[in-house]
Design a protein around this motif. Sequence first.
Motif, PDB file in Angstrom:
ATOM      1  N   ASP A 111      -7.103  -3.827   3.163  1.00 43.71           N
ATOM      2  CA  ASP A 111      -5.675  -4.119   3.192  1.00 43.71           C
ATOM      3  C   ASP A 111      -4.836  -2.850   3.101  1.00 43.71           C
ATOM      4  O   ASP A 111      -3.748  -2.774   3.678  1.00 43.71           O
ATOM      5  N   PHE A 112      -5.321  -1.842   2.374  1.00 46.22           N
ATOM      6  CA  PHE A 112      -4.577  -0.589   2.269  1.00 46.22           C
ATOM      7  C   PHE A 112      -4.438   0.052   3.649  1.00 46.22           C
ATOM      8  O   PHE A 112      -3.348   0.451   4.066  1.00 46.22           O
ATOM      9  N   ALA A 113      -5.572   0.166   4.361  1.00 44.08           N
ATOM     10  CA  ALA A 113      -5.557   0.771   5.695  1.00 44.08           C
ATOM     11  C   ALA A 113      -4.746  -0.074   6.671  1.00 44.08           C
ATOM     12  O   ALA A 113      -4.047   0.457   7.540  1.00 44.08           O
ATOM     13  N   SER A 114      -4.827  -1.390   6.532  1.00 47.38           N
ATOM     14  CA  SER A 114      -4.093  -2.284   7.432  1.00 47.38           C
ATOM     15  C   SER A 114      -2.586  -2.127   7.259  1.00 47.38           C
ATOM     16  O   SER A 114      -1.835  -2.053   8.240  1.00 47.38           O
ATOM     17  N   LEU A 115      -2.130  -2.076   6.016  1.00 42.92           N
ATOM     18  CA  LEU A 115      -0.703  -1.899   5.757  1.00 42.92           C
ATOM     19  C   LEU A 115      -0.222  -0.536   6.251  1.00 42.92           C
ATOM     20  O   LEU A 115       0.853  -0.426   6.855  1.00 42.92           O
ATOM     21  N   ALA A 116      -1.026   0.497   6.001  1.00 45.75           N
ATOM     22  CA  ALA A 116      -0.648   1.838   6.449  1.00 45.75           C
ATOM     23  C   ALA A 116      -0.513   1.883   7.963  1.00 45.75           C
ATOM     24  O   ALA A 116       0.453   2.438   8.505  1.00 45.75           O
ATOM     25  N   GLU A 117      -1.475   1.274   8.663  1.00 39.46           N
ATOM     26  CA  GLU A 117      -1.406   1.252  10.128  1.00 39.46           C
ATOM     27  C   GLU A 117      -0.177   0.497  10.615  1.00 39.46           C
ATOM     28  O   GLU A 117       0.523   0.942  11.534  1.00 39.46           O
ATOM     29  N   ALA A 118       0.087  -0.651  10.012  1.00 36.87           N
ATOM     30  CA  ALA A 118       1.237  -1.455  10.435  1.00 36.87           C
ATOM     31  C   ALA A 118       2.541  -0.681  10.300  1.00 36.87           C
ATOM     32  O   ALA A 118       3.400  -0.719  11.191  1.00 36.87           O
ATOM     33  N   ILE A 119       2.680   0.047   9.201  1.00 34.96           N
ATOM     34  CA  ILE A 119       3.924   0.773   8.956  1.00 34.96           C
ATOM     35  C   ILE A 119       4.090   1.951   9.913  1.00 34.96           C
ATOM     36  O   ILE A 119       5.173   2.166  10.472  1.00 34.96           O
ATOM     37  N   ILE A 120       3.030   2.728  10.124  1.00 34.58           N
ATOM     38  CA  ILE A 120       3.192   3.889  11.003  1.00 34.58           C
ATOM     39  C   ILE A 120       3.403   3.459  12.456  1.00 34.58           C
ATOM     40  O   ILE A 120       4.104   4.137  13.214  1.00 34.58           O
ATOM     41  N   ARG A 121       2.839   2.307  12.839  1.00 33.15           N
ATOM     42  CA  ARG A 121       3.108   1.805  14.189  1.00 33.15           C
ATOM     43  C   ARG A 121       4.525   1.257  14.281  1.00 33.15           C
ATOM     44  O   ARG A 121       5.208   1.429  15.293  1.00 33.15           O
ATOM     45  N   ARG A 122       4.964   0.586  13.237  1.00 34.62           N
ATOM     46  CA  ARG A 122       6.323   0.035  13.223  1.00 34.62           C
ATOM     47  C   ARG A 122       7.369   1.127  13.391  1.00 34.62           C
ATOM     48  O   ARG A 122       8.356   0.969  14.119  1.00 34.62           O
TER      49      ARG A 122
END
Length: 248
Positions: free
Chosen positions: A55-66
Motif C-alpha cells: 500500500d505504501f508503494a501504491s499510494l506513492a505511485e498514485a500521487i506522483i502520477r497524479r
Amino acid sequence: MEKTPRSIERYDISHIQGYGTIASSSMLLDGFPVPRYYRWIRIESANVRTGHSDDFASLAEAIIRRFGLNERQGREEKGENCSYSSIPSSPLPDVVLIDGGRGQLAAVMAAIRNSTDPGRCEEILKRVTFLSLAKQREEVYVPDNPRPLHFEGGIFSAAMLLLRKCRDEAHAFAVYHHRSLRSSEYLRSVFDAIPGIERKTRKKLIEKFGSIEALGTAEEGDIAAVEGVDELQASAIIEHFQKRNLSE
C-alpha cells in the motif's frame, strides 16, 4: 493553513490479496462531491503484483502520477523504468488526504521529494497541504510530525466530519470500481475457457441473456440462435457450465 480549504482530494488503495490493485481518488469542493474529478488508477509498480501488495508503494505511485512527477530514488538503481503512464489532469486541490497513518503519509512525501522535477515538487508542496487519516482511531497526521492533530470537538468536530465524509466517498468509489473490475475479469475468464468465442460474439451473448449467470442456465438451442454461435460452440458453452456446477 492560512485559509480555509475549499477542495479536498482523497486517495484510497484497494485490492484482493494483491490482485487488481487500484488507487481511487475523489474530490469534495465546498463540502460537496465533484464526480467529474473522480479517478481510479491501476497500479503499475513492479512491487505490486498478484499475491503481493504494498500500500505504501501504491499510494506513492498514485500521487506522483497524479501530479505529473517521476520518482527517482531507488528505482534507477534497480534498473527500473522511472516513468509511469499519465492520468487525466485536474486542478490542484487545497488538501490531499491519504488513507492511512504516518507511514503511508511518509511514503507519499518521500516520493514527491525524490522526484526528478524539483520545481514542480516545490510548487506542489507550496500549494497543497498533505494529510493522512488513520481508520482505527480516526487520527489525522501532517508530514514530519509523529503526533496526530487535535481538533476541538474531537471526531465530531466540523473538520473531522468533513475529512471522514471525503474518506467515505473515496472508499465507496473504490468498492464500486473493484466490483466492476471483478465482474469484468470473471466474464473474461469464463469466455477464455471456451474456445472459438470471439469478442463480438461474447458481447452479443451478454446482450441476449443479460448476464453470465443467465447464460449459464440457458437452453442450448437459445444459445445457438445467437448470431455468430454455431451448434458446437453452444454445446461447448453448456458443457463448460455443467462442469463448473459439478466442481462447486
